[in-house]
Write a protein that holds these residues in place. Structure first.
Motif, PDB file in Angstrom:
ATOM      1  N   HIS A 169       0.800  -1.233   0.000  1.00 40.03           N
ATOM      2  CA  HIS A 169       0.000   0.000   0.000  1.00 40.03           C
ATOM      3  C   HIS A 169       0.829   1.277   0.000  1.00 40.03           C
ATOM      4  O   HIS A 169       0.262   2.372  -0.069  1.00 40.03           O
ATOM      5  N   ALA A 170       2.152   1.165   0.047  1.00 42.92           N
ATOM      6  CA  ALA A 170       2.989   2.356   0.216  1.00 42.92           C
ATOM      7  C   ALA A 170       3.235   3.140  -1.061  1.00 42.92           C
ATOM      8  O   ALA A 170       3.834   4.216  -1.015  1.00 42.92           O
ATOM      9  N   GLY A 171       2.802   2.608  -2.199  1.00 39.28           N
ATOM     10  CA  GLY A 171       2.971   3.329  -3.445  1.00 39.28           C
ATOM     11  C   GLY A 171       4.272   2.986  -4.154  1.00 39.28           C
ATOM     12  O   GLY A 171       5.008   2.074  -3.749  1.00 39.28           O
ATOM     13  N   ALA A 188      -1.153  -6.622  12.501  1.00 39.59           N
ATOM     14  CA  ALA A 188      -0.172  -6.489  11.417  1.00 39.59           C
ATOM     15  C   ALA A 188      -0.829  -5.910  10.162  1.00 39.59           C
ATOM     16  O   ALA A 188      -0.297  -4.987   9.534  1.00 39.59           O
ATOM     17  N   TRP A 189      -1.999  -6.450   9.800  1.00 35.68           N
ATOM     18  CA  TRP A 189      -2.687  -5.943   8.602  1.00 35.68           C
ATOM     19  C   TRP A 189      -3.079  -4.475   8.795  1.00 35.68           C
ATOM     20  O   TRP A 189      -2.854  -3.641   7.906  1.00 35.68           O
ATOM     21  N   SER A 190      -3.668  -4.162   9.943  1.00 32.55           N
ATOM     22  CA  SER A 190      -4.187  -2.811  10.171  1.00 32.55           C
ATOM     23  C   SER A 190      -3.071  -1.780  10.276  1.00 32.55           C
ATOM     24  O   SER A 190      -3.147  -0.702   9.668  1.00 32.55           O
ATOM     25  N   SER A 191      -2.028  -2.091  11.047  1.00 34.15           N
ATOM     26  CA  SER A 191      -0.939  -1.122  11.207  1.00 34.15           C
ATOM     27  C   SER A 191      -0.129  -0.985   9.926  1.00 34.15           C
ATOM     28  O   SER A 191       0.310   0.116   9.562  1.00 34.15           O
ATOM     29  N   GLY A 192       0.078  -2.104   9.209  1.00 35.45           N
ATOM     30  CA  GLY A 192       0.786  -2.035   7.933  1.00 35.45           C
ATOM     31  C   GLY A 192       0.023  -1.216   6.914  1.00 35.45           C
ATOM     32  O   GLY A 192       0.608  -0.397   6.185  1.00 35.45           O
ATOM     33  N   TRP A 193      -1.279  -1.425   6.873  1.00 26.10           N
ATOM     34  CA  TRP A 193      -2.134  -0.634   5.971  1.00 26.10           C
ATOM     35  C   TRP A 193      -2.073   0.838   6.330  1.00 26.10           C
ATOM     36  O   TRP A 193      -1.970   1.697   5.450  1.00 26.10           O
ATOM     37  N   ALA A 194      -2.143   1.154   7.610  1.00 23.95           N
ATOM     38  CA  ALA A 194      -2.141   2.547   8.061  1.00 23.95           C
ATOM     39  C   ALA A 194      -0.864   3.267   7.619  1.00 23.95           C
ATOM     40  O   ALA A 194      -0.902   4.389   7.095  1.00 23.95           O
ATOM     41  N   ALA A 195       0.282   2.622   7.830  1.00 21.55           N
ATOM     42  CA  ALA A 195       1.549   3.229   7.447  1.00 21.55           C
ATOM     43  C   ALA A 195       1.670   3.338   5.931  1.00 21.55           C
ATOM     44  O   ALA A 195       2.050   4.388   5.385  1.00 21.55           O
ATOM     45  N   GLY A 196       1.330   2.259   5.229  1.00 21.19           N
ATOM     46  CA  GLY A 196       1.459   2.245   3.778  1.00 21.19           C
ATOM     47  C   GLY A 196       0.597   3.290   3.107  1.00 21.19           C
ATOM     48  O   GLY A 196       1.054   4.038   2.227  1.00 21.19           O
ATOM     49  N   THR A 197      -0.660   3.355   3.492  1.00 25.25           N
ATOM     50  CA  THR A 197      -1.578   4.317   2.863  1.00 25.25           C
ATOM     51  C   THR A 197      -1.203   5.752   3.218  1.00 25.25           C
ATOM     52  O   THR A 197      -1.379   6.668   2.403  1.00 25.25           O
ATOM     53  N   ALA A 198      -0.672   5.964   4.417  1.00 24.88           N
ATOM     54  CA  ALA A 198      -0.241   7.325   4.796  1.00 24.88           C
ATOM     55  C   ALA A 198       0.912   7.772   3.906  1.00 24.88           C
ATOM     56  O   ALA A 198       0.942   8.936   3.444  1.00 24.88           O
ATOM     57  N   ILE A 199       1.856   6.877   3.647  1.00 27.28           N
ATOM     58  CA  ILE A 199       2.982   7.218   2.768  1.00 27.28           C
ATOM     59  C   ILE A 199       2.503   7.458   1.345  1.00 27.28           C
ATOM     60  O   ILE A 199       2.908   8.437   0.689  1.00 27.28           O
ATOM     61  N   ALA A 200       1.627   6.600   0.862  1.00 27.35           N
ATOM     62  CA  ALA A 200       1.107   6.741  -0.499  1.00 27.35           C
ATOM     63  C   ALA A 200       0.346   8.060  -0.677  1.00 27.35           C
ATOM     64  O   ALA A 200       0.321   8.639  -1.771  1.00 27.35           O
ATOM     65  N   ALA A 201      -0.259   8.521   0.416  1.00 30.22           N
ATOM     66  CA  ALA A 201      -1.035   9.769   0.360  1.00 30.22           C
ATOM     67  C   ALA A 201      -0.154  10.995   0.513  1.00 30.22           C
ATOM     68  O   ALA A 201      -0.648  12.130   0.533  1.00 30.22           O
TER      69      ALA A 201
END
Length: 390
Positions: A20-22, A375-388
């Motif tokens: 999800h990090a782009g 793991a899924w939730s925190s990984g998603w949170a970090a990844g999507t924040a970077i992508a945004a």
């Protein structure tokens, strides 16, 4: 080499973040294959989430920290992802979801999502040093050669100290301290408790129980071992136990032993107490407890005495000598202090671009798929924040 995002650790959280990090994301890990803890989890079928996952199922110095990530990427979101990859699953018990076939399917799912996102992965790569001078500079050794990777964002996803035979070292803690992030002292969680040779005669006995240790009571199986106590109920309670404290075992969580003994006294008063107890508890356990039980027939025991006996068996107080430690612990309690992180993005408040996710953080779930959901939730949170553009 220059990348936008460098992720240290190809476990559940790291691969989820990579998906999800782009663009321009690189994941590195020392292992020969990604997701090794996924592969061995759940007896090889991966207990990948829990239907009832919510913040109350997690332990942290800040019980509110995990609410943001868990509410924005839920168990239902991950179940949808599993379904979209055609992975068959089933509920085993207490909301625990497992793959019908193999845990390797979850690893393949994450690899596919990373491939879709264009993320790269370097395995059998060691992390030699991490510095920061406006960007993160990480020195790696790969194929015997030293490589420096420069990154705008660095995600710590190397997990905790549990299961060191798989390479767990607590690396994330050392890097966090290097950058001034405080730690909550790590300790083993979801771990068998030891009692020396106390329970050696009972080794192999399993029974339903309710166990508590300075926290909620857990009603599942307990298993006596040569070294102490294990089983789901014990592992759950262990996360709330600290050295020197007692734990409380209810040996008959589903039935009142007082009622059973009182009824038996009316119908079979000439029977001994231990004979009747052996009808409701494992016989070897009753023999083990015999020295602490009256050598009497039921007819000779008053209501008050029966109530006292039953109360002791419903509230058996024990003081563990210790635990099996990180060697067998399923998770690590403690870790990077959540006060140092933004709960919405998992980014360090004092070090822009530095993120910490998964087991490296002071958030630990109950047994039963909760830690994978974190793991899924925190990984998603970090990844999507970077992508945004965080």
């Amino acid at each position: 080499m220059q990348v936008n995002t460098l992720i240290l650790g190809a476990g559940a959280a790291g691969m989820m973040a990579a998906a999800h990090a782009g663009p321009s994301t690189l994941v590195v890990d020392h292992a020969r294959a990604p997701g090794e803890k996924i592969r061995i989890s759940g007896g090889g079928r991966c207990n990948f989430t829990n239907l009832y996952a919510e913040p109350a199922n997690f332990i942290s110095g800040n019980p509110h920290f995990m609410k943001s990530a868990l509410s924005r990427y839920t168990q239902w979101d991950f179940i949808d992802l599993v379904n979209s990859h055609g992975i068959a699953w089933h509920e085993k018990t207490l909301g625990q979801l497992f793959c019908d076939d193999s845990a390797r399917q979850i690893v393949a799912l994450l690899r596919a999502e990373m491939d879709r996102a264009g993320a790269q992965m370097w395995l059998q790569t060691s992390i030699d040093s991490v510095t920061h001078d406006g960007e993160f500079r990480v020195t790696l050794t790969r194929d015997g050669r030293s490589t420096v990777v420069t990154a705008h964002h660095l995600i710590l996803a190397t997990g905790g100290k549990s299961i060191p035979k798989m390479g767990a070292t607590g690396l994330a803690y050392r890097i966090a301290e290097q950058f001034g992030l405080p730690l909550v002292t790590p300790r083993p969680g979801l771990v068998p408790l030891t009692f020396g040779d106390t329970f050696k005669p009972l080794a192999g006995i399993a029974l339903p129980s309710r166990i508590s240790a300075n926290g909620p009571a857990f009603t599942e199986a307990a298993l006596f071992t040569h070294r102490g106590l294990s089983g789901p109920a014990v592992l759950q309670a262990s996360s709330y136990w600290t050295e020197g404290e007692t734990i409380t075992l209810d040996l008959s969580p589903d039935a009142s032993l007082f009622d059973l003994l009182k009824t038996a006294r009316q119908t079979a008063g000439r029977r001994s107490l231990t004979t009747v107890l052996s009808q409701h508890l494992p016989a070897r356990l009753v023999v083990y407890l015999d020295d602490d039980l009256p050598k009497s027939n039921l007819a000779d025991l008053s209501d008050a005495k029966l109530a006292q006996i039953a109360d002791r068996l419903h509230h058996w107080q024990l003081t563990p000598a210790g635990s099996e430690g990180y060697r067998t612990a399923e998770v690590t309690l403690g870790g990077i202090d959540t006060d140092a992180l933004n709960s919405a993005t998992m980014e360090a408040k004092t070090v822009p671009g530095l993120f910490a996710i998964g087991e490296a953080v002071d958030v630990t779930g109950w047994l039963g798929g909760y830690n994978f959901q974190w793991a899924w939730s925190s990984g998603w949170a970090a990844g999507t924040a970077i992508a945004a553009g965080c």
